[in-house]
Write a protein that holds these residues in place. Sequence first.
Motif: not given
Length: 485
Positions: A26, A29-30, A38, A45, A70, A74, A77-78, A208
């Motif tokens: 994660l 990825v951030s 992307e 992921l 998680k 994530k 949402y990408i 969320e």
Amino acid sequence: MLIVFFFFVIVSTALNEHEDDVVARLELVSLLLEEKKEDEAICVLAPPQDSELRVDPTLDTGKPWWTDEKVNIKLSYIYKSKGLTESFVETIFPLVSETLFLKTIQRKRIGRKKKKLSIKVLHERVQVLNELNSDTDLLKFRPFASDADIAKAVRAKKLLEKQETEREEKRAAALAAGVEWQSDNSDDESRGHAYREPPMPNLLKDGEHLTLIVDLSKALISLQRFREALELINSSLKLAKNTLTIEMQEELWSLGVQIAYNIDGPANVWYCARHIVNQNPYSFAAWNCYYKIMSRSRLDKLKKFLHENLSKREDCVPPIVIKGHQHTMHREHQEAASYYLKAYKLMPDNFLINLCVGSALINLALGLRLDNKNQCVLQGLAFLYNNLRLSGNNQEALYNLARAFHHVGLISIAATYYEKVLGIHQKDHPIPKLPNEGTKVNSDLKPGYCDLKREAAYNLHLIYIYKSSGSVDLARQVLKDYCSL
């Protein structure tokens, strides 16, 4: 920028050494998303191609990293930010669906759970029978236990015998299979169904996650997976009733109504439609949504719901008009006229209500059991003239008035109004759409779909060819001018 690069190298190295580290993934990825990479973030992921081969059910190695809550949120949402709706749904929908299913099953089990008696209590109840057989038979006394206690004791004895028989059968089956048998003497309260942890345990608690449910419902509708979207909406409204915000609830109710426009005969869209009406009881648009949905299914619920609203809100016009429509469909014009007149008293300047009252009175005047037919016809025409005035002398109102004169046999006046219809040029207008019905324009409609000249010309040619008129050539000319392709 240099600090970010070194941090990126450190996280990548840690990820290579510890592949199952979800936190490292994660973090990586951030960093990739900050650099607007992307595609690389998706590769980090996304589950590996041999993910099914890596999972060995015989080994207790824990949950694979690609099944982590998680990670999937994530990744979904990408996909959503890139506009990949189908990938977004395929990533998160199985987890959300399984979670809601398990939550529903657990709620049902809790709701119907019955208190079971322990073996100790069963033995205490059977002791009543033992005391009766040992003492009372010798002393010839009436047993001190009540009939209810004796009945409980008999049931407890049968239950203990049944449990003993089941244990003997299990022991015999274990010995036949060569397996060591272990006796289970625990109470029935301690034995239950195995609890399985949902893949997203915080789905109905976190804000969320609740937003994710709304986005997922919209995505399913855009992919025309209406049944799955409807199940998701209904389960969410039932399970997360206390955690969903009012705005989210209203949006989910609205999406449920939208699904009703796209599928026939939904089983539980009734609740969504009823909620929309209860929230806006005096809105014509809300009642139009409701009636359009319920007209596809059974009308029993509709009749009951209409009766409740008519008794609660006597000043609510839409259910009164709908009740009049129902009587009109069954050719009960007297009852229909009475309901339309009730609506007219509440809303006298509505052109639709004036049209309904006028047409109901005209149809009532053509019945056989009415004495004052002429008076009824005049009253009906008065309401139709009122409709003509309120609508601004438009083509539709003129045609309705001409059709009424034609219907009661006033041929010459009807011909005059049909000719007025032919003299008006009517522009095409978009067909009104109900809320959430979408903004897509129907391209199958041909130009002139709002124009009533063809209908008026056809009825006018019928008048011209009557024997009393004999204008056959004029009738042919009217058909040639307005009804030919």
